[in-house]
Design a protein around this motif. Structure first.
Motif, PDB file in Angstrom:
ATOM      1  N   THR A  92       0.848  -1.190   0.000  1.00  9.25           N
ATOM      2  CA  THR A  92       0.000   0.000   0.000  1.00  9.25           C
ATOM      3  C   THR A  92       0.879   1.234   0.000  1.00  9.25           C
ATOM      4  O   THR A  92       1.756   1.364   0.863  1.00  9.25           O
ATOM      5  CB  THR A  92      -0.931   0.007   1.224  1.00  9.25           C
ATOM      6  OG1 THR A  92      -1.793  -1.131   1.173  1.00  9.25           O
ATOM      7  CG2 THR A  92      -1.769   1.277   1.263  1.00  9.25           C
ATOM      8  N   GLU A 116      -1.938  -0.962  -3.972  1.00 10.20           N
ATOM      9  CA  GLU A 116      -3.010  -0.070  -3.517  1.00 10.20           C
ATOM     10  C   GLU A 116      -2.502   1.357  -3.333  1.00 10.20           C
ATOM     11  O   GLU A 116      -1.403   1.574  -2.805  1.00 10.20           O
ATOM     12  CB  GLU A 116      -3.567  -0.575  -2.179  1.00 10.20           C
ATOM     13  CG  GLU A 116      -4.637   0.332  -1.577  1.00 10.20           C
ATOM     14  CD  GLU A 116      -4.977  -0.007  -0.129  1.00 10.20           C
ATOM     15  OE1 GLU A 116      -5.911   0.623   0.415  1.00 10.20           O
ATOM     16  OE2 GLU A 116      -4.314  -0.885   0.466  1.00 10.20           O
ATOM     17  N   THR A 281      -2.507  -6.198   0.705  1.00 10.40           N
ATOM     18  CA  THR A 281      -2.560  -4.746   0.819  1.00 10.40           C
ATOM     19  C   THR A 281      -3.345  -4.412   2.091  1.00 10.40           C
ATOM     20  O   THR A 281      -4.049  -5.265   2.652  1.00 10.40           O
ATOM     21  CB  THR A 281      -3.271  -4.110  -0.382  1.00 10.40           C
ATOM     22  OG1 THR A 281      -4.634  -4.574  -0.399  1.00 10.40           O
ATOM     23  CG2 THR A 281      -2.572  -4.459  -1.685  1.00 10.40           C
TER      24      THR A 281
END
Length: 300
Positions: A92, A116, A281
């Motif tokens: 992420t 992400e 993520t």
């Protein structure tokens, strides 16, 4: 301490601390019977604060610090993302909205590889003025969503929980208050947000930065990567045995240097030798928790 000592705390100072501690405890709701999907023993989130030179410029740091930030956007982030892709680890990127203007190619690339994008404020700052806060969050979510092609569900920020929820943001990663995910209420005991906590012992800037955030130089050191490898492996292994959770907080301008990327790759490869290690993520982990362990008010 004498009766005339002006440094003596007020009589109710201790009670104030107690009240604050109780208040904070009441806001942070542990998840009962927390469990991962079948076969998973631990979730490992690798998270990147991709703010490049934005914070460096906001703090008006010396040119050398600003150059570090630019290295992160031009070199470091590409190098570290190449490693994560090689290891098939999804991460992420907590990304300020301005980064969409400065480094759009990076963000399009990471999205195409299944990673992400999450909010990290517009310019790495949350303003007290509610209208400005709303405008900045709205602008950031729109910019990130335009690149990712889907709504943004997470943040790493001090944005107001009610505002976050109104924009569809369901999790935050801005706390070190626990070692497992938990729900956090606002000051009125409302607007629960899922927290995916990190700890500064798993923050690369604590080990590899000199003069970090105006810290006195004598308080800083740049540690050997093998020493940090052992610290992080031990932290992971302790949580693995406990069936816990770890969230590594990385900065491309810090961990994007070749020897540090190599260290992270060795760490991931060693984690993979153990069964039941999940590298989701933050959104993937959050969706599992929100589905399987939804927030339930105490009165219910």
């Amino acid at each position: 301490m004498t009766p005339n000592d002006t440094t003596a705390p007020a009589p109710d100072a201790f009670q104030g601390l107690v009240d604050t501690a109780r208040f904070q405890r009441a806001r942070r709701i542990p998840i009962a019977d927390f469990a991962y999907p079948e076969g998973v023993k631990i979730a490992v989130n690798f998270t990147l604060d991709f703010d490049a030179m934005l914070l460096r410029r906001l703090l008006n740091e010396p040119w050398g610090q600003k150059a570090k930030g630019e290295f992160g956007g031009r070199v470091g982030v590409w190098r570290i993302m190449e490693m994560f892709d090689a290891e098939d680890v999804k991460v992420t990127l907590f990304t300020p909205g301005r980064i969409c203007e400065l480094y759009p190619e990076v963000l399009h690339h990471v999205v195409a590889n299944g990673h992400e994008l999450a909010d990290h404020m517009w310019e790495h700052e949350v303003y007290d003025d509610p209208q400005i806060e709303d405008a900045h969050l709205t602008r950031t979510l729109a910019a990130l969503s335009k690149i990712s092609g889907k709504p943004v569900t997470g943040t790493r920020s001090s944005h107001t929980p009610g505002l976050l929820r109104s924009k569809g943001v369901v999790y935050n990663s801005f706390s070190s208050a626990d070692d497992l995910p938990f729900y956090e209420l606002d000051a009125q005991g409302e607007n629960p947000i899922l927290q995916l906590p990190f700890h500064y012992a798993l923050d690369d800037a604590m080990f590899f930065s000199f003069g970090w955030l105006d810290t006195p130089n004598q308080a800083q050191r740049v540690m050997d990567v093998d020493e940090v490898f052992e610290i992080w492996w031990d932290a992971f292994l302790q949580q693995y045995k406990a069936g816990g959770y770890v969230n590594f907080l990385l900065h491309p301008f810090v961990s994007g240097h070749a020897m540090r990327v190599d260290m992270l790759q060795r760490l991931i490869q060693r984690m993979k030798t153990l069964p039941g290690v999940w590298f989701p993520t933050c959104d993937a982990l959050a969706q599992h928790i929100l589905t399987q362990h939804p927030y339930t008010p105490a009165s219910e």
